[in-house]
Design an enzyme around this catalytic site. Sequence first.
Site, PDB file in Angstrom:
ATOM      1  N   LYS A  31       0.699  -1.237   0.196  1.00  0.00           N
ATOM      2  CA  LYS A  31      -0.148  -0.224   0.161  1.00  0.00           C
ATOM      3  C   LYS A  31       0.750   1.201  -0.083  1.00  0.00           C
ATOM      4  O   LYS A  31       0.443   2.474  -0.798  1.00  0.00           O
ATOM      5  CB  LYS A  31      -0.933  -0.093   1.367  1.00  0.00           C
ATOM      6  CG  LYS A  31      -1.409   1.437   1.517  1.00  0.00           C
ATOM      7  CD  LYS A  31      -2.179   1.360   2.924  1.00  0.00           C
ATOM      8  CE  LYS A  31      -2.326   2.839   3.348  1.00  0.00           C
ATOM      9  NZ  LYS A  31      -1.530   3.759   4.012  1.00  0.00           N
ATOM     10  N   ASN A  32       2.050   1.237   0.732  1.00  0.00           N
ATOM     11  CA  ASN A  32       2.896   2.526   0.736  1.00  0.00           C
ATOM     12  C   ASN A  32       4.042   2.611  -0.062  1.00  0.00           C
ATOM     13  O   ASN A  32       4.798   3.485  -0.135  1.00  0.00           O
ATOM     14  CB  ASN A  32       3.304   2.496   2.293  1.00  0.00           C
ATOM     15  CG  ASN A  32       2.158   3.215   3.319  1.00  0.00           C
ATOM     16  OD1 ASN A  32       0.817   3.478   2.695  1.00  0.00           O
ATOM     17  ND2 ASN A  32       2.152   2.721   4.400  1.00  0.00           N
ATOM     18  N   CYS A 126      -6.039   9.417   7.558  1.00  0.00           N
ATOM     19  CA  CYS A 126      -6.550   8.996   8.744  1.00  0.00           C
ATOM     20  C   CYS A 126      -6.502   9.828   9.860  1.00  0.00           C
ATOM     21  O   CYS A 126      -5.706  10.781  10.039  1.00  0.00           O
ATOM     22  CB  CYS A 126      -5.570   7.645   9.026  1.00  0.00           C
ATOM     23  SG  CYS A 126      -6.094   6.264   8.218  1.00  0.00           S
ATOM     24  N   ARG A 131      -0.243  15.267  11.605  1.00  0.00           N
ATOM     25  CA  ARG A 131       0.589  15.171  10.531  1.00  0.00           C
ATOM     26  C   ARG A 131       0.678  16.456   9.460  1.00  0.00           C
ATOM     27  O   ARG A 131       0.217  16.589   8.506  1.00  0.00           O
ATOM     28  CB  ARG A 131      -0.313  14.290   9.604  1.00  0.00           C
ATOM     29  CG  ARG A 131      -0.536  12.905  10.486  1.00  0.00           C
ATOM     30  CD  ARG A 131      -1.440  11.785   9.890  1.00  0.00           C
ATOM     31  NE  ARG A 131      -0.422  10.943   9.185  1.00  0.00           N
ATOM     32  CZ  ARG A 131      -0.649   9.864   8.157  1.00  0.00           C
ATOM     33  NH1 ARG A 131      -1.961   9.642   8.145  1.00  0.00           N
ATOM     34  NH2 ARG A 131       0.311   9.171   7.895  1.00  0.00           N
ATOM     35  N   ASP A 320       2.564   0.993  12.503  1.00  0.00           N
ATOM     36  CA  ASP A 320       1.467   0.439  11.572  1.00  0.00           C
ATOM     37  C   ASP A 320       0.882  -1.001  12.140  1.00  0.00           C
ATOM     38  O   ASP A 320       0.103  -1.638  11.678  1.00  0.00           O
ATOM     39  CB  ASP A 320       1.594   0.539  10.273  1.00  0.00           C
ATOM     40  CG  ASP A 320       1.638   1.741   9.568  1.00  0.00           C
ATOM     41  OD1 ASP A 320       1.359   2.670  10.077  1.00  0.00           O
ATOM     42  OD2 ASP A 320       2.289   1.893   8.285  1.00  0.00           O
ATOM     43  N   ARG A 413      -9.155   0.519   2.219  1.00  0.00           N
ATOM     44  CA  ARG A 413      -8.290   1.620   1.958  1.00  0.00           C
ATOM     45  C   ARG A 413      -6.769   1.075   1.709  1.00  0.00           C
ATOM     46  O   ARG A 413      -5.828   1.274   1.133  1.00  0.00           O
ATOM     47  CB  ARG A 413      -7.966   2.761   2.784  1.00  0.00           C
ATOM     48  CG  ARG A 413      -9.144   3.944   2.944  1.00  0.00           C
ATOM     49  CD  ARG A 413      -8.679   4.832   4.006  1.00  0.00           C
ATOM     50  NE  ARG A 413      -7.723   5.564   3.562  1.00  0.00           N
ATOM     51  CZ  ARG A 413      -7.641   6.849   3.724  1.00  0.00           C
ATOM     52  NH1 ARG A 413      -8.454   7.545   4.486  1.00  0.00           N
ATOM     53  NH2 ARG A 413      -6.683   7.800   3.210  1.00  0.00           N
TER      54      ARG A 413
HETATM   55  N1  EPU Z   1       6.121  14.919  10.343  1.00  0.00           N
HETATM   56  C1  EPU Z   1       6.443  16.207  10.552  1.00  0.00           C
HETATM   57  N2  EPU Z   1       6.372  17.118   9.813  1.00  0.00           N
HETATM   58  C2  EPU Z   1       6.408  16.949   8.270  1.00  0.00           C
HETATM   59  C3  EPU Z   1       6.009  15.256   7.994  1.00  0.00           C
HETATM   60  C4  EPU Z   1       5.889  14.576   9.071  1.00  0.00           C
HETATM   61  O1  EPU Z   1       6.421  16.625  11.628  1.00  0.00           O
HETATM   62  O2  EPU Z   1       6.140  17.551   7.434  1.00  0.00           O
HETATM   63  C5  EPU Z   1       6.048  13.992  11.486  1.00  0.00           C
HETATM   64  C6  EPU Z   1       4.667  13.423  11.563  1.00  0.00           C
HETATM   65  O3  EPU Z   1       3.526  13.919  12.304  1.00  0.00           O
HETATM   66  C7  EPU Z   1       4.802  11.957  12.427  1.00  0.00           C
HETATM   67  C8  EPU Z   1       6.337  11.717  11.785  1.00  0.00           C
HETATM   68  O4  EPU Z   1       6.933  12.980  11.276  1.00  0.00           O
HETATM   69  O5  EPU Z   1       4.968  12.298  13.564  1.00  0.00           O
HETATM   70  C9  EPU Z   1       6.490  10.486  10.757  1.00  0.00           C
HETATM   71  O6  EPU Z   1       5.577  10.693   9.933  1.00  0.00           O
HETATM   72  P1  EPU Z   1       5.960  10.430   8.195  1.00  0.00           P
HETATM   73  O7  EPU Z   1       6.085  11.449   7.467  1.00  0.00           O
HETATM   74  O8  EPU Z   1       7.106   9.372   8.338  1.00  0.00           O
HETATM   75  O9  EPU Z   1       4.632   9.599   7.890  1.00  0.00           O
HETATM   76  P2  EPU Z   1       4.206   9.421   6.586  1.00  0.00           P
HETATM   77  O10 EPU Z   1       4.980   9.362   5.778  1.00  0.00           O
HETATM   78  O11 EPU Z   1       2.861  10.419   6.422  1.00  0.00           O
HETATM   79  C10 EPU Z   1       4.140   6.956   6.180  1.00  0.00           C
HETATM   80  C11 EPU Z   1       3.132   5.918   6.122  1.00  0.00           C
HETATM   81  C12 EPU Z   1       1.982   5.552   7.344  1.00  0.00           C
HETATM   82  C13 EPU Z   1       3.121   5.153   8.188  1.00  0.00           C
HETATM   83  C14 EPU Z   1       4.279   6.267   8.493  1.00  0.00           C
HETATM   84  C15 EPU Z   1       5.340   5.872   9.657  1.00  0.00           C
HETATM   85  C16 EPU Z   1       2.613   6.321   3.391  1.00  0.00           C
HETATM   86  C17 EPU Z   1       1.487   6.795   2.564  1.00  0.00           C
HETATM   87  N3  EPU Z   1       2.244   6.488   4.887  1.00  0.00           N
HETATM   88  O12 EPU Z   1       3.160   8.057   6.674  1.00  0.00           O
HETATM   89  O13 EPU Z   1       1.182   4.703   6.884  1.00  0.00           O
HETATM   90  O14 EPU Z   1       2.362   5.106   9.497  1.00  0.00           O
HETATM   91  O15 EPU Z   1       4.811   6.564   7.209  1.00  0.00           O
HETATM   92  O16 EPU Z   1       5.870   4.694   9.351  1.00  0.00           O
HETATM   93  O17 EPU Z   1       3.762   5.866   3.224  1.00  0.00           O
HETATM   94  C18 EPU Z   1      -0.796   3.387   6.992  1.00  0.00           C
HETATM   95  O18 EPU Z   1      -0.462   2.887   6.199  1.00  0.00           O
HETATM   96  O19 EPU Z   1      -1.948   3.295   7.590  1.00  0.00           O
HETATM   97  C19 EPU Z   1       0.114   4.788   7.737  1.00  0.00           C
HETATM   98  C20 EPU Z   1      -0.427   5.623   8.141  1.00  0.00           C
END
Ligand code: EPU
Length: 432
Positions: A31-32, A126, A131, A320, A413
């Site tokens: 998915k990711n 979600c 975020r 996750d 999803r």
């Molecule tokens: N963060 C910031 N600022 C930013 C971006 C992120 O502070 O500009 C913080 C977030 O708030 C969080 C941390 O950084 O506390 C980590 O977030 P990250 O950006 O790594 O998360 P993401 O890329 O939005 C992906 C997966 C998530 C998974 C996380 C952590 C995708 C589409 N989503 O999210 O997957 O939980 O990495 O491994 O790749 C899921 O699949 O259910 C899911 C939520």
Amino acid sequence: MGLMTKGGRFLIKGLAGKRVLEGTLNVRGAKNAAPKAAAAALLFSDTLHITNTPDIEDFHRLLELLLKIGVRVKKTGSDSFSLLAKGKIKTSLPRALAKRMRMSVILTGPLLARFGRVSLPHPGGCLIGARPIDLFLDGFKKMGAVVKMKEEGYELSAPREGLHGAEIFFPTISVTGTETLMMAAVLARGTTILRNAALEPEIPALAKFLNTCGADIRGAGTSTITIKGGKLLVSKGKPYVTPPDRIEAGSFLILAALLARDVTIASCEPSHLESLITLLTRAGVHIDVGKHSVRVRGDHKLPYHSFGLKTHEYPGFPTDLQAPMAVFLTQALGEALVFETIFESRLRYVDELVRMGADIMLLDPHRLLVRGPRPLRGKELESPDLRAGLAYIIAALVAEGNSIIHNVYIIDRGYERIEERLKGVGADIRRA
Ligand code: EPU
């Protein structure tokens, strides 16, 4: 795009803790990972082919977004697509779609780098925390972009000669942040160095593929990634093969640990699951690790032993899998502290488990204490997020009696036809 929006609810008959499931669960494409590869189509001058794509809402919504901005998206097989970003491409992300899905922010890097501008609404997704997107914006600014914040969202523009390479340090490790800046850097002039980059396997998978198409990305999969950029990529027909979903594989492994007589989780990459396999093995679960499969046999005397858990960026324990693992811990002997370190509101699922009979105490927004083993009883449930949704399916199957899980859209999803696959190993679950 070939996917019916399914949704509805799941009716589940619990197994009252009996380990009776048998057979094979095949893991689908990640998915990711697949949506990130689809976003990468914006870096190509020719058609990009993607195979082993999962039939899930989040991937289809991202394809819909690409289609809406003018990318030619075609379904080329049961689990493959082709994408061509040629001609007029809109650089403003459609508001409704983009707001529904946090992942849409992945498009910002490629769009800004290729077309010099992008506008986006405040991101959605979600309900697992604020975020923010500050890391993205800071990175783009370092590469020369100007960012304007408006009431309806952000407008970003690159200098006339395009983005340039930059040294970017991530104060917080971010998966999508690493991916989108890495993609922007592929088209930016000069060298970009990303430090404290995320290590999740989806990142080297994408980098490796882009490198076969003309990119020069080094160090993906480590915390320093160096990208020499400046020209569009050419795939010449080589497909991106979506790697297996490690979170789906991990969820199946937890489910099997609780409910399998003998279940094999196939088409997966066990090396991506080291933290989970280590913890479950320590708890007493019998796991045979194969090259692309893991087999769980339910011959250990119950209960398993409890253990503490702290989520961490890869290769640590994935956030996750935190909710599914909490369900496991309700069935293990002892007291376990679960510490969610990545997101600030990812423990909302707990109340429902407590209603089912779990002994879980919420200590603060990041930590909970699970005491086990406790028998669970079937209930009507509604999941706050995708991963908690799978945790509820596991809890409902472990429980005694019937459960109903509402708002299954949230589970669709990220998990392809989950009920059909679980039925295949003997679970009593149906969609209504
Ligand atoms: N963060 C910031 N600022 C930013 C971006 C992120 O502070 O500009 C913080 C977030 O708030 C969080 C941390 O950084 O506390 C980590 O977030 P990250 O950006 O790594 O998360 P993401 O890329 O939005 C992906 C997966 C998530 C998974 C996380 C952590 C995708 C589409 N989503 O999210 O997957 O939980 O990495 O491994 O790749 C899921 O699949 O259910 C899911 C939520």
